[in-house]
Design an enzyme around this catalytic site. Structure first.
Site, short mmCIF file in Angstrom:
data_model
loop_
_atom_site.label_atom_id
_atom_site.label_comp_id
_atom_site.label_asym_id
_atom_site.label_seq_id
_atom_site.Cartn_x
_atom_site.Cartn_y
_atom_site.Cartn_z
N GLU A 7 0.84 -1.22 0.00
CA GLU A 7 0.00 0.00 0.00
C GLU A 7 0.87 1.26 0.00
O GLU A 7 0.56 2.25 -0.67
CB GLU A 7 -0.94 0.03 1.22
N ARG A 48 0.69 3.77 -3.29
CA ARG A 48 0.09 5.09 -3.04
C ARG A 48 1.15 6.17 -2.86
O ARG A 48 1.09 7.22 -3.50
CB ARG A 48 -0.80 5.04 -1.79
C1 DMJ Z 1 -6.17 0.28 -5.18
O1 DMJ Z 1 -5.41 0.54 -4.06
C2 DMJ Z 1 -5.35 -0.36 -6.27
O2 DMJ Z 1 -6.00 -0.26 -7.48
C3 DMJ Z 1 -5.03 -1.81 -5.98
O3 DMJ Z 1 -4.35 -2.42 -7.05
C4 DMJ Z 1 -6.30 -2.57 -5.72
N1 DMJ Z 1 -7.13 -1.95 -4.73
C5 DMJ Z 1 -7.37 -0.52 -4.78
C6 DMJ Z 1 -8.57 -0.08 -5.57
O4 DMJ Z 1 -9.64 -0.90 -5.56
#
Ligand code: DMJ
Length: 574
Positions: free
Chosen positions: A188, A192
């Protein structure tokens, strides 16, 4: 006498009495008068229109000159600044004008949604990870790294929200602090934070973003120090101490371990330090040693032995972006020899994907089932709706026959995903769907947390096929979000797509992905063109930089190569 009668008879034509006695001539005179008036009026209008056209062309020339200047300086130019009208025949031009006007109107509506989401975050949750719109407060679901702010940077930039971007940049420069005693998710945080910062750097060229990206990446890096190089998925940002979550039984998760390649390769290219790239590329080399014939891996892998445990095979949760990154690293490396093995592995996995394709009855919706050992489950996550976009993006690398086959499969799957939305009372999709004979699809887990995967695929399909139907579908989904998810202080998910009951969370990926893909769906393809940028799995566009190294570069030469790549990347040379 005769002469004076004849000259009198010439003047009689201007005497009104002459015409009053001859109504037909009067009518003829009237018609001639009307025709002359029309003629002169028409000439004047033509001249006026011509003058306007010339002045518009002059404006365009000025705009183009400015645009050339900005492009020369290496900056990405928001689409509002680009207004190039290609002259074709009148009918096409009119149709294009109407389409363009509609796109502009829809784009503006999406931008308005972004303004609403952003200003709510700014007002109630500034600097926190996410906004809880109903209770009007911020929460730190990712350790207090300003996740929404960082996730939104490139969206603000692309939408031309300059003031907001500047203010966010100042926060990054002055207040973003990664020295947190917090057990962060490596995945994450990478997609992000590292991805968001690198994208902001590629778009704006501001060094503060690159410095911060390197700071957080250095804190994550010890997670890859395992016997196999397959990373642990959790690490403490202040103290290191990498480990896996208890609930996986000590195993690493496939998606969490194979979705850092784009970001860390990009970081090496831009800093000239190969260590980031080496760590993440080793993971793929390790997995390639025992890659199965169908290219499908179970979601749990042991970081000590590299063995794959008996667990689900899926293009949904915990599997998804591993497959996405096999393709995208090949795109990111400009499809060169150095990244050929990624494409090869991806094509192998696409053979496996085809073995999971099923069709419903009675409506013949195409879906991807899940697999464990030799048994199949007729279930598909909304998360797996990224797959149509991935297939469309990858289709062009095949020969003509296979290319068409995979594009058709992408279109069929996108239709199913769109129907995940259309089949519920709120027109928003649930989290996953089950399929049974004679009944097509039914919602399993019924929440909707503002996820982007379906609109992401619609964006790729529209870009690649030019079929405007995908824009219509995207617009319908956007309207459903507006109707059900927009509240006074932001956007929320739904606890249940059947009842419309709302939750209390504005996910950061709503600003990073959902709104960005929707905005790009109504923007010209020249905004973030797919031959120059690659989107990470959190929709952060990274500049494509040609790879001249061989898989993993090292030492002095590697560093020099990366510096060169970085320079070329910033100025778009490849
Ligand atoms: C996002 O954080 C990213 O797209 C990830 O690959 C999957 N989950 C979420 C969105 O649904």
């Amino acid at each position: 006498m005769a002469r004076s009668r004849s000259s009198l008879s010439k003047w009689r034509y201007i005497n009104p009495a002459y015409y009053l006695k001859r109504p037909k001539r009067l009518a003829l005179l009237f018609i001639i008068f009307v025709c002359c008036s029309f003629f002169f009026w028409d000439r004047q209008t033509l001249v006026r229109e011509h003058e306007m056209e010339i002045s518009q062309l002059n404006d365009q020339v000025t705009q183009l000159q400015r645009l050339v200047e900005e492009l020369k300086s290496g900056r990405v130019v928001p689409d509002e600044k680009i207004r190039l009208s290609v002259k074709s025949d009148d009918a096409t031009k009119k149709r294009d004008d109407i389409d363009e006007a509609l796109d502009a109107e829809r784009r503006e509506k999406v931008k308005d949604a972004m303004r609403h989401a952003w200003s709510s975050y700014e007002k109630y949750a500034w600097g926190h990870d996410e906004l809880q719109p109903q209770s009007k407060n911020g929460v730190d679901s990712f350790g207090g790294l300003g996740a929404t702010l960082i996730d939104a940077l490139d969206t603000l930039y692309i939408m031309g929200m300059d003031e907001e971007f500047q203010k966010a940049k100042e926060w990054v420069a002055s207040s973003l602090d990664f020295n947190k005693n917090y057990d962060a998710s490596v995945f994450e945080t990478t997609i992000r934070v590292v991805g968001g910062l690198l994208s902001a750097y590629d778009l704006s060229g501001d060094n503060v973003f690159l410095e911060k990206a390197q700071d957080i990446a250095d804190r994550l890096l010890p997670a890859w120090n395992t016997p196999t190089g397959i990373p642990y998925n959790i690490i403490n940002l202040a103290h290191g101490n990498p480990h896996n979550p208890g609930w996986t039984g000590g195993e690493s998760i496939l998606a969490d371990s194979g979705t850092e390649q784009l970001e860390f390769i990009a970081l090496s290219q831009r800093t000239g330090d190969p260590k980031y790239q080496q760590k993440v590329e080793n993971v793929i080399l390790e997995l390639n040693k025992t890659f199965p014939d169908d290219g499908l891996l179970p979601i749990y892998i042991n970081p000590h032995s590299g063995s794959k445990s008996y667990s689900t095979i899926t293009f949904g949760a915990m599997g998804d972006s591993f497959y996405e990154y096999l393709l995208k690293v090949w795109v990111q490396g400009n499809k060169t020899e150095a990244v050929k093995h990624y494409r090869k592995m991806w094509e192998t996995s696409m053979k496996g994907l085809q073995s999971l394709v099923r069709r419903t009855t009675p409506s013949s919706f195409t879906y991807l089932c899940e697999k464990m050992g030799s048994s199949f489950t007729d279930k598909m996550d909304e998360l797996a709706c990224f797959a149509p976009g991935m297939l469309a993006l990858g289709s062009s690398g095949y020969g003509p026959g296979d290319s068409q086959k995979f594009l058709s499969l992408a279109e069929e799957l996108a239709w199913t995903c769109y129907n995940f939305y259309q089949s519920t009372p709120t027109k928003l999709a649930g989290e996953n769907y089950f399929f049974s004979n004679g009944q097509d699809m039914s919602v399993g887990t019924s929440w909707n947390i503002l996820r982007p995967e379906t609109v992401e695929s619609l964006f790729y399909l529209w870009r690649i096929t030019g079929n405007k139907t995908y824009q219509e579908w995207g617009w319908n989904i956007f309207q459903a979000f507006e109707k059900n998810s927009r509240v006074e202080s932001g956007y929320v998910g739904l606890k249940d797509v059947n009842t419309g009951v709302k939750d209390n969370m504005m996910q950061s990926f709503f600003l990073a992905e959902t709104l960005k893909y929707l905005y790009l769906l109504f923007s010209p393809p020249s905004v973030i063109p797919l031959d120059q940028w690659v989107f990470n799995t959190e929709a952060h566009p990274l500049k494509i930089v040609t790879r001249r190294d061989h898989a993993v570069s090292s030492g002095k030469h590697g560093s020099e190569r990366q510096s060169r790549s970085r320079r070329e990347g910033r100025f778009g040379g490849h």
